[in-house]
Design a protein around this motif. Structure first.
Motif, PDB file in Angstrom:
ATOM      1  N   ALA A  40       0.835  -1.205   0.000  1.00 40.32           N
ATOM      2  CA  ALA A  40       0.000   0.000   0.000  1.00 40.32           C
ATOM      3  C   ALA A  40       0.870   1.256   0.000  1.00 40.32           C
ATOM      4  N   LEU A  66      -7.385   3.287  -7.125  1.00 42.90           N
ATOM      5  CA  LEU A  66      -6.096   2.836  -6.607  1.00 42.90           C
ATOM      6  C   LEU A  66      -5.741   3.517  -5.290  1.00 42.90           C
ATOM      7  N   ILE A  69      -7.454   1.805  -2.234  1.00 39.13           N
ATOM      8  CA  ILE A  69      -6.785   0.607  -1.695  1.00 39.13           C
ATOM      9  C   ILE A  69      -5.470   0.997  -1.018  1.00 39.13           C
ATOM     10  N   GLY A  72      -6.585   3.033   2.167  1.00 44.17           N
ATOM     11  CA  GLY A  72      -7.525   2.338   3.042  1.00 44.17           C
ATOM     12  C   GLY A  72      -6.849   1.620   4.194  1.00 44.17           C
ATOM     13  N   LEU A  73      -5.757   0.951   3.913  1.00 44.76           N
ATOM     14  CA  LEU A  73      -5.046   0.228   4.969  1.00 44.76           C
ATOM     15  C   LEU A  73      -4.578   1.175   6.067  1.00 44.76           C
TER      16      LEU A  73
END
Length: 181
Positions: A40, A66, A69, A72-73
């Motif tokens: 990430a 993109l 993702i 998001g982490l």
């Protein structure tokens, strides 16, 4: 005789000094998702480079998908940490994840930088709320392990499936927001 009452190790025998125990805790909590975190992070770097070099527009669909993702982490990092910390501290992962989800809930993040009242006690929500935070959820799950064990001892087994989670939520949510957070 065990030298430390912390539920931090699955191995038997000497657990080492406090520094070794802390390193063991941190590595056990972060190691399971280091690959995802690295991926990430690299993706975020590539996206920044692509926008800087005008290869990609920051308002394009490709960037938006993109970036979701890649970011998001880090945004929901407390949720990932709650799961792995619960495994390390041998407590219910789903209760820990639920607690982390409360920390990053949109109603809480909308209050970033504000103070609210919980039964007359001030709850100070940090400038970025709790997204991407590390220490609050690890401490909360550590405390949860003790609270959960206590309620499992005092609540009859036929009531535990509902009453233990309820008791943990009622104790840990305010405690996390007021004291730990």
């Amino acid at each position: 005789v065990q030298t430390c009452a912390l539920p931090i190790s699955d191995s038997k025998g000497d657990k080492g000094n406090l520094l070794n125990q802390l390193v063991d805790i941190i590595s056990s909590i972060f190691t399971p998702f280091l690959g995802a975190m690295a991926g990430a992070g690299v993706l975020k770097g590539f996206l920044t480079l692509a926008v800087t070099l005008n290869w990609l527009a920051a308002d394009s669909g490709v960037y938006t998908v993109l970036y979701a993702i890649a970011d998001g982490l880090f945004t929901y990092l407390p949720v990932m940490l709650a799961f792995t910390a619960a495994k390390k501290f041998r407590t219910n992962e789903f209760l820990a994840v639920s607690l982390a989800m409360a920390l990053v809930h949109p109603n809480i993040t909308a209050l970033a930088g504000q103070t609210l009242s919980f039964l007359g006690l001030p709850v100070i929500i940090g400038a970025s709320a709790y997204t991407s935070s590390v220490i609050p959820i690890i401490l909360a799950v550590f405390l949860q392990s003790y609270v959960e064990r206590f309620f499992k001892k005092v609540i009859p087994s036929f009531l535990q499936i509902i009453c233990v989670p309820l008791a943990v939520f009622l104790i840990m949510a305010p405690l996390t927001f007021i004291v730990v957070g």
